[in-house]
Design a protein around this motif. Structure first.
Motif, PDB file in Angstrom:
ATOM      1  N   ASP A   1      10.356  -2.678   6.614  1.00  0.00           N
ATOM      2  CA  ASP A   1       8.854  -2.727   6.071  1.00  0.00           C
ATOM      3  C   ASP A   1       8.959  -2.392   4.720  1.00  0.00           C
ATOM      4  OD1 ASP A   1       9.378  -0.005   6.218  1.00  0.00           O
ATOM      5  OD2 ASP A   1       7.625   0.672   7.328  1.00  0.00           O
ATOM      6  N   ARG A   2      10.329  -1.956   3.878  1.00  0.00           N
ATOM      7  CA  ARG A   2      10.472  -2.135   2.658  1.00  0.00           C
ATOM      8  C   ARG A   2      10.433  -3.379   2.138  1.00  0.00           C
ATOM      9  NH1 ARG A   2      15.483   0.905   1.408  1.00  0.00           N
ATOM     10  NH2 ARG A   2      14.606   1.314  -0.654  1.00  0.00           N
ATOM     11  N   VAL A   3      10.657  -4.472   2.655  1.00  0.00           N
ATOM     12  CA  VAL A   3      10.374  -5.781   2.216  1.00  0.00           C
ATOM     13  C   VAL A   3       8.988  -6.350   2.362  1.00  0.00           C
ATOM     14  CG1 VAL A   3      11.363  -8.304   2.257  1.00  0.00           C
ATOM     15  CG2 VAL A   3      12.990  -6.143   2.288  1.00  0.00           C
ATOM     16  N   ILE A   4       8.289  -6.547   1.378  1.00  0.00           N
ATOM     17  CA  ILE A   4       7.068  -7.238   1.630  1.00  0.00           C
ATOM     18  C   ILE A   4       6.946  -8.497   1.052  1.00  0.00           C
ATOM     19  CG2 ILE A   4       4.641  -6.891   0.801  1.00  0.00           C
ATOM     20  CD1 ILE A   4       5.313  -3.778   0.117  1.00  0.00           C
ATOM     21  N   LEU A   5       6.431  -9.529   1.997  1.00  0.00           N
ATOM     22  CA  LEU A   5       6.425 -10.844   1.533  1.00  0.00           C
ATOM     23  C   LEU A   5       4.683 -10.821   1.226  1.00  0.00           C
ATOM     24  CD1 LEU A   5       7.814 -12.628   4.445  1.00  0.00           C
ATOM     25  CD2 LEU A   5       8.956 -11.969   2.494  1.00  0.00           C
ATOM     26  N   LEU A   6       4.403 -11.290   0.007  1.00  0.00           N
ATOM     27  CA  LEU A   6       3.063 -11.484  -0.810  1.00  0.00           C
ATOM     28  C   LEU A   6       2.400 -12.641  -0.103  1.00  0.00           C
ATOM     29  CD1 LEU A   6       3.811 -10.256  -4.470  1.00  0.00           C
ATOM     30  CD2 LEU A   6       3.000  -8.821  -2.598  1.00  0.00           C
ATOM     31  N   PRO A   7       1.093 -12.438  -0.009  1.00  0.00           N
ATOM     32  CA  PRO A   7       0.408 -13.649   0.495  1.00  0.00           C
ATOM     33  C   PRO A   7       0.526 -14.954  -0.439  1.00  0.00           C
ATOM     34  CG  PRO A   7      -1.014 -11.926   0.617  1.00  0.00           C
ATOM     35  CD  PRO A   7       0.187 -11.589   0.075  1.00  0.00           C
TER      36      PRO A   7
ATOM     37  N   GLN B   1      14.581   5.715  -1.463  1.00  0.00           N
ATOM     38  CA  GLN B   1      14.231   5.373  -0.053  1.00  0.00           C
ATOM     39  C   GLN B   1      12.691   5.004   0.294  1.00  0.00           C
ATOM     40  OE1 GLN B   1      15.595   4.673   3.012  1.00  0.00           O
ATOM     41  NE2 GLN B   1      17.347   4.644   1.705  1.00  0.00           N
ATOM     42  N   ASN B   2      12.000   5.687  -0.919  1.00  0.00           N
ATOM     43  CA  ASN B   2      10.483   5.191  -0.954  1.00  0.00           C
ATOM     44  C   ASN B   2      10.142   3.895  -1.890  1.00  0.00           C
ATOM     45  OD1 ASN B   2      10.937   6.191  -3.291  1.00  0.00           O
ATOM     46  ND2 ASN B   2       8.880   7.365  -3.501  1.00  0.00           N
ATOM     47  N   GLY B   3      11.225   3.428  -2.436  1.00  0.00           N
ATOM     48  CA  GLY B   3      10.884   2.111  -3.070  1.00  0.00           C
ATOM     49  C   GLY B   3      10.833   0.770  -2.031  1.00  0.00           C
ATOM     50  N   ARG B   4      10.279  -0.285  -2.711  1.00  0.00           N
ATOM     51  CA  ARG B   4      10.178  -1.448  -1.866  1.00  0.00           C
ATOM     52  C   ARG B   4      10.257  -2.564  -2.684  1.00  0.00           C
ATOM     53  NH1 ARG B   4       4.204  -0.098   0.368  1.00  0.00           N
ATOM     54  NH2 ARG B   4       4.168   1.051  -1.728  1.00  0.00           N
ATOM     55  N   ILE B   5      10.491  -4.106  -2.008  1.00  0.00           N
ATOM     56  CA  ILE B   5      10.705  -5.208  -2.786  1.00  0.00           C
ATOM     57  C   ILE B   5       9.542  -5.946  -2.401  1.00  0.00           C
ATOM     58  CG2 ILE B   5      12.001  -7.055  -3.234  1.00  0.00           C
ATOM     59  CD1 ILE B   5      13.465  -4.595  -4.460  1.00  0.00           C
TER      60      ILE B   5
ATOM     61  N   ASP C   1       0.970  -1.034  -0.028  1.00  0.00           N
ATOM     62  CA  ASP C   1      -0.131  -0.009   0.037  1.00  0.00           C
ATOM     63  C   ASP C   1       0.933   1.406   0.076  1.00  0.00           C
ATOM     64  OD1 ASP C   1       0.955   0.190   2.657  1.00  0.00           O
ATOM     65  OD2 ASP C   1      -0.675  -0.224   3.497  1.00  0.00           O
ATOM     66  N   GLY C   2       0.202   2.282  -0.292  1.00  0.00           N
ATOM     67  CA  GLY C   2       1.261   3.663  -0.363  1.00  0.00           C
ATOM     68  C   GLY C   2       1.637   3.954  -1.775  1.00  0.00           C
ATOM     69  N   ALA C   3       2.426   4.811  -1.746  1.00  0.00           N
ATOM     70  CA  ALA C   3       3.215   5.287  -2.932  1.00  0.00           C
ATOM     71  C   ALA C   3       4.637   4.794  -2.997  1.00  0.00           C
ATOM     72  CB  ALA C   3       2.952   7.120  -3.237  1.00  0.00           C
ATOM     73  N   GLY C   4       5.197   4.987  -4.020  1.00  0.00           N
ATOM     74  CA  GLY C   4       6.808   4.675  -4.277  1.00  0.00           C
ATOM     75  C   GLY C   4       6.860   3.295  -5.329  1.00  0.00           C
TER      76      GLY C   4
END
Length: 440
Positions: A309-315, A281-285, A240-243
Motif C-alpha cells: 500500500d506504499r505504492v499508490i495508483l492515482l485516478p 518506511q512511512n514514505g510512499r510513491i 491519505d495520512g502522513a509521510g
C-alpha cells in the motif's frame, strides 16, 4: 558531403523532400531501407535495401547494447535472432554508400544498430527532433543522445523569453505534442492514420516481422491495455495520512524518450522499486498514468500496487496539478515535467535530461536515491521560477533551429516550401561544422 538517410516509415516522405533540397545544394544522397514498403521512390540517391533475413540467417547471439531496449523484442515478440543479420547488412550499407554523415532517428531496431555501426566508424549520426519548449523549433542531436551536435546560436529579446517563461509556469503554453487540433483537422489526421496503418500492415505482410507487430499481436496488446487500465481504475485512490510522497509520472512506452534516452532507467517498475527503497518506511510513491497510456501500464506495475500500500495508483482523471498538490516532489527520468519545474510549475528532479545536468544541475539527480534524498531534505531542490525558466529558454533557443520535423500523416504543413527551406538551411549550418569522415 555524402549524406545517407535511414528509412523511418511514414517520416521517410518528409526526408525525401529534404533530401531533394540538400541534393540541389550539392550534397550527395543515399538511403538505408529496412522496410521496402517505405522505399523513397523518386528521391535522389542510391538505395541500399537491407532485405529480410532467411531462416538460416536467424542465429542466437548476445543482444547488442544498442538494442537493449528494442521495442520489437520487448513488446512485439520479435526475438533477437535477427540482430546479427541486420548488423552485417548495415555494415555493408555503410561500406557501400560511404557517408560523411547519416541522418535518422534512434527509435527502431535498424536505426539503433546503424547508430552503433556509425559510432565504430566515427561517422556522425544526426537525429533531428522537435524541442518541447519553445514550440516550432527542433534540435539536431548526436546519435542516440539528447546532446545537440550544433545549434543556431539564435537569441531572443529578454522580454520574449520572460513572457514565454511566465506562460509555461502558468500552463498557458504547452508543448506542441500536447495541443489538440481543431475538429476538422483531427478528422483528416485520423483518415491519414488509417491509410498509414494499412501501409504498415502491408509492410508486415511483405516480411517486416522485426519492427512491426502482427495484426493479431496488435489486437492482443490493445485488449491487454484496456484490461490493465480497468484494473488500474479499480485500484486507484488518492493519498491519505502522513509521510512524504514522491510522485512518479509514468512515461509512455514504447517511446525513444524513455526506452533510449532514459537508459539505464527504462524499466519503470524497477525504478519505482528503487524510489520506494530510498524512502523512509512511512514514505510512499504516487504513480500518475500517462494521458496517452500504452504498454507501460503493465501487469507488473499493477502487481506492485497490489503488493504494497506504499505504492499508490492515482485516478486516471486526475491532472498533473492535482498529482503535484498531494506530493512532496516529483521524480522523472526524461519527462517534460522536469523542464516545467525550472519555470516554477511544480517541483521535480530529473535523472536523464543532459541540458539540466549541464546547465541547471540543481534540477538534476545523479540517481533515484539522490533524487529522493534531496527532495526530502532540501526544500529548494527542483524548485524553479519564471526567471530560471527564461535562462533555460535562452539555452534551448541557442541549441535549436526554427522549423518543424514531422511525419506528413500528423502534420502535412511540414512539407511546406517555407518549412523545407528552414530545415535544409539548418542542416547546411550543422554540416558546415562537421569534418569529412567518409568510410574508406
Amino acid at each position: 558531403m555524402r549524406l545517407v538517410f535511414v528509412e523511418n516509415r511514414g517520416k521517410t516522405v518528409f526526408w525525401s523532400a529534404v533530401a531533394q533540397h540538400l541534393a540541389a545544394d550539392g550534397h550527395g544522397v543515399g538511403w538505408i531501407v529496412q522496410n521496402p514498403t517505405y522505399r523513397p521512390n523518386g528521391a535522389p540517391g542510391d538505395v541500399f535495401d537491407l532485405g529480410f533475413p532467411k531462416a538460416a540467417d536467424l542465429v542466437a547471439a548476445p543482444i547488442p547494447e544498442a538494442v537493449s531496449t528494442d521495442r520489437g523484442r520487448q513488446y512485439f515478440g520479435a526475438g533477437s535472432r535477427h540482430y546479427t543479420f541486420y548488423r552485417g547488412r548495415i555494415a555493408d550499407a555503410l561500406d557501400s554508400l560511404r557517408p560523411d554523415a547519416v541522418i535518422g532517428e534512434p527509435t527502431l531496431m535498424h536505426e539503433l544498430l546503424t547508430i552503433a555501426e556509425c559510432r565504430k566508424r566515427s561517422i556522425p549520426y544526426l537525429h533531428p527532433a522537435m524541442t518541447r519548449y519553445p514550440g516550432g523549433r527542433f534540435n539536431i542531436l548526436d546519435g542516440d543522445t539528447q546532446i545537440p551536435v550544433a545549434g543556431s546560436d539564435d537569441t531572443w529579446p529578454a522580454a520574449r523569453l520572460s513572457d514565454l517563461a511566465s506562460a509555461i509556469s502558468e500552463a498557458r503554453s504547452l508543448p506542441s505534442y500536447m495541443a489538440k487540433p481543431p475538429a476538422m483537422a483531427a478528422r483528416m489526421r485520423q483518415l491519414r492514420r488509417v491509410e498509414a496503418q494499412a501501409r504498415t500492415t502491408l509492410g508486415w505482410l511483405r516480411g517486416d516481422r522485426f519492427n512491426t507487430p502482427s495484426p493479431a499481436r496488435k489486437i492482443t496488446l490493445q485488449r491487454a491495455l484496456k484490461e490493465n487500465l480497468a484494473a488500474w481504475t479499480a485500484l486507484a485512490r488518492m493519498p491519505d495520512g502522513a509521510g512524504p510522497i514522491i510522485l512518479y509520472p509514468l512515461q509512455m512506452q514504447p517511446e525513444a524518450n524513455i526506452d533510449v534516452w532514459g537508459r539505464p532507467y527504462s524499466n519503470q517498475v524497477a525504478l519505482v522499486r528503487q524510489l520506494l527503497a530510498a524512502l523512509p518506511q512511512n514514505g510512499r510513491i504516487a504513480i500518475k498514468a500517462n494521458p496517452k497510456s500504452k504498454y507501460e501500464v503493465s501487469p507488473e506495475i499493477l502487481a506492485l500496487a497490489r503488493e504494497t500500500d506504499r505504492v499508490i495508483l492515482l485516478p486516471l482523471n486526475r491532472s498533473m496539478n492535482d498529482a503535484q498538490a498531494v506530493s512532496t516532489g516529483v521524480v522523472t527520468v526524461s519527462g517534460t515535467v522536469g523542464f516545467e519545474a525550472v519555470f516554477g510549475r511544480g517541483r521535480c528532479l530529473s535523472l536523464r535530461h543532459p541540458v539540466l545536468e549541464y546547465h541547471l544541475p540543481e534540477f538534476h539527480a545523479h540517481s533515484p536515491e539522490d533524487a529522493v534524498a534531496r527532495l526530502l531534505t532540501d526544500p529548494q531542490a527542483g524548485r524553479g521560477s519564471p526567471a530560471r525558466g527564461a535562462d533555460l529558454l535562452a539555452q534551448l533557443v541557442s541549441d535549436s533551429f526554427e522549423g518543424t520535423i514531422n511525419e506528413p500523416t500528423y502534420d502535412p504543413n511540414c512539407l511546406s516550401p517555407a518549412n523545407l527551406a528552414r530545415v535544409t538551411a539548418a542542416f547546411g549550418q550543422v554540416l558546415d561544422t562537421l569534418p569529412l569522415k567518409a568510410v574508406a
